[in-house]
Structures are given as C-alpha cells and as structure tokens.
Write a protein that holds these residues in place. Structure first.
Motif, mmCIF file in Angstrom:
data_model
loop_
_atom_site.group_PDB
_atom_site.id
_atom_site.type_symbol
_atom_site.label_atom_id
_atom_site.label_comp_id
_atom_site.label_asym_id
_atom_site.label_seq_id
_atom_site.Cartn_x
_atom_site.Cartn_y
_atom_site.Cartn_z
ATOM 1 N N ASP A 54 -71.604 -44.984 45.508
ATOM 2 C CA ASP A 54 -70.556 -44.120 45.145
ATOM 3 C C ASP A 54 -71.373 -42.632 45.771
ATOM 4 O O ASP A 54 -72.325 -41.986 45.089
ATOM 5 N N ARG A 55 -70.812 -41.975 46.744
ATOM 6 C CA ARG A 55 -71.162 -40.710 47.382
ATOM 7 C C ARG A 55 -70.915 -39.648 46.293
ATOM 8 O O ARG A 55 -71.859 -38.620 46.474
ATOM 9 N N THR A 56 -70.197 -39.629 45.421
ATOM 10 C CA THR A 56 -69.906 -38.613 44.652
ATOM 11 C C THR A 56 -70.777 -38.444 43.561
ATOM 12 O O THR A 56 -71.002 -37.532 42.711
ATOM 13 N N SER A 57 -71.616 -39.361 43.575
ATOM 14 C CA SER A 57 -72.873 -39.699 42.419
ATOM 15 C C SER A 57 -74.109 -39.050 42.730
ATOM 16 O O SER A 57 -75.015 -38.973 41.953
ATOM 17 N N PHE A 58 -74.268 -38.470 44.079
ATOM 18 C CA PHE A 58 -75.670 -38.209 44.390
ATOM 19 C C PHE A 58 -75.498 -36.583 44.577
ATOM 20 O O PHE A 58 -74.695 -35.963 45.011
ATOM 21 N N ALA A 59 -76.758 -36.182 44.150
ATOM 22 C CA ALA A 59 -77.167 -34.888 44.339
ATOM 23 C C ALA A 59 -78.584 -34.475 44.222
ATOM 24 O O ALA A 59 -79.397 -35.384 43.742
ATOM 25 N N LYS A 60 -79.117 -33.375 44.705
ATOM 26 C CA LYS A 60 -80.662 -33.214 44.597
ATOM 27 C C LYS A 60 -80.959 -32.917 43.188
ATOM 28 O O LYS A 60 -80.459 -32.056 42.511
ATOM 29 N N PRO A 61 -81.910 -33.624 42.684
ATOM 30 C CA PRO A 61 -82.719 -33.195 41.464
ATOM 31 C C PRO A 61 -83.104 -31.831 41.302
ATOM 32 O O PRO A 61 -83.772 -31.350 42.404
ATOM 33 N N ASP A 62 -83.094 -31.235 40.307
ATOM 34 C CA ASP A 62 -83.573 -29.862 39.982
ATOM 35 C C ASP A 62 -84.934 -29.776 39.981
ATOM 36 O O ASP A 62 -85.745 -28.712 40.128
ATOM 37 N N SER A 63 -85.664 -30.728 39.559
ATOM 38 C CA SER A 63 -87.212 -30.775 39.524
ATOM 39 C C SER A 63 -87.843 -32.186 39.527
ATOM 40 O O SER A 63 -87.144 -33.246 39.239
ATOM 41 N N LEU A 64 -89.071 -32.206 39.365
ATOM 42 C CA LEU A 64 -89.710 -33.581 39.487
ATOM 43 C C LEU A 64 -89.439 -34.303 38.016
ATOM 44 O O LEU A 64 -89.047 -35.662 38.032
ATOM 45 N N SER A 65 -89.531 -33.456 37.025
ATOM 46 C CA SER A 65 -89.064 -34.277 35.483
ATOM 47 C C SER A 65 -87.583 -34.912 35.764
ATOM 48 O O SER A 65 -87.216 -35.550 35.301
ATOM 49 N N ASP A 66 -86.727 -34.047 36.453
ATOM 50 C CA ASP A 66 -85.257 -34.339 36.420
ATOM 51 C C ASP A 66 -85.158 -35.618 37.295
ATOM 52 O O ASP A 66 -84.553 -36.651 36.927
#
Length: 207
Positions: A54-66
């Motif tokens: 699902d393309r709408t569920s992808f986003a760049k993580p904010d940090s390594l822990s994220d």
C-alpha cells in the motif's frame, strides 16, 4: 518349510533391504508432506499482500530508532509474508545461477540416494561403511559443495539481499494504528519470522 531371505554377494538380505528402503521412502514422503503443509499454512495465514504494498503507508523514518521500531512491528505483523518473500529471493537467486542450482540439486540427489533409494551397505574401495560413517561422508560432501564452491557465496548473497529488502520495506512502512496496542516479542529480531510461532493478531482501535 520356512523360507529365508536371499543374501546377494556383497550385500544385505534382500528382504531387509526392501524393508529399509520402504521405511526410508515413507519417512521421506512424510518429510515432504510436512514441508508442503507448512508452506500451505504460511500462504493461507499470511497478511493480505495489498497491505504490504500500500503506497499510502510508506514514509521516511524520522530517526534510526524510529526505523528500528518500525522494523520490529512490521516484522511481527508481516512475519509470514516476509518469510515467503525471503524464500522467493533465495529461489530467484539460485535460478539466476544455474551452476550453483545444479550443484545443490546434485547434493540433494546424493542425500536422497543414500537415505531413500540405497538398500545395501555402502562399499567404497573394498571397505563397507556403517550408517554413522555414511552420515559423516555426506556431511563432508555437503561442506565441500557449499563452502568450497560458489554455492556458499550465492546463498549468503541471497540471504543478505532478502534481509536488506525486508529491512528497507519494514523501515519505510508506517505501522497502522492497531500496531500500537500489539505486544511485539522482545526476542523477535530481523529473521524471527522464520521461526514457528503464533501469528500476531491485530487489535481493533476503539473509537
């Protein structure tokens, strides 16, 4: 008059050999049956693949822990899907390397011959080997095929590629709201989806 098993020259009694062969063949069929059942169960219990892409569920993580948190939650949720994906990457890598695939098929054929089709003791250089010695010889042959040829590097490359694909996908896929209420096993880890265990069921978010 009682009948006796005929003993061929240099071999075991034919009756005993047939019984051993039938027993090994039944065990081998049972092993293949369990593999087939486990594979069918994995396919039937996997999450819908549309959720995975699902393309709408992808986003760049904010940090390594994220990213790490996303990987843990996504691996717990898509465990069976990732296992199927990992297997597919391994199969495609082997298909793209015919020499390695041929060697692995030959090794598998050798194991089948030794432990399914063979009905008499193994005799090499006028020496009869017992079953423990046959197992040692097959183990050495497997080590030679896997680690002394390019088969080992192909398998390692396929495993690293499969793990990388899973890591990237899990790090960039944003977990849905019901993930927040799920208990992710602490001993999970990246390849925990390869182990057997109960699948994680989503918990509906109360409005």
């Amino acid at each position: 008059m009682a009948t006796h098993d005929t003993i061929p020259a240099g071999g075991a009694p034919t009756g005993i050999g047939s019984a051993v062969s039938s027993s090994r063949a039944a065990a081998f069929r049972g092993f293949l049956g369990r593999i087939s059942e486990n594979w069918q169960h994995a396919v039937s219990q996997s999450r819908p693949w549309r959720e995975l892409v699902d393309r709408t569920s992808f986003a760049k993580p904010d940090s390594l822990s994220d990213a790490t948190g996303r990987i843990r939650k996504n691996v717990a949720y898509f465990r069976l899907n990732y296992a199927i994906l990992f297997t597919a990457v391994l199969a495609l890598t082997l298909i793209s390397n015919p020499a390695s695939l041929f060697l692995l098929c030959g090794l598998l054929a050798a194991w089948i011959f030794m432990y399914v089709l063979r009905t008499t003791p193994l005799v090499l250089f006028n020496r009869t080997f017992n079953e423990r010695e046959v197992l040692v010889l097959m183990g050495l042959l497997s080590i030679i095929v896997v680690f002394m040829t390019n088969v080992g590097s192909v398998l390692i490359t396929a495993a690293m590629l499969g793990a990388a694909i899973i890591c990237v996908h899990a790090a960039f896929r944003v977990p849905d709201d019901f993930f927040l209420d799920e208990e992710v096993p602490a001993s999970g880890g990246l390849l925990s989806f390869l182990t057997t265990g109960a699948s994680v069921q989503p918990i509906a978010t109360q409005v």
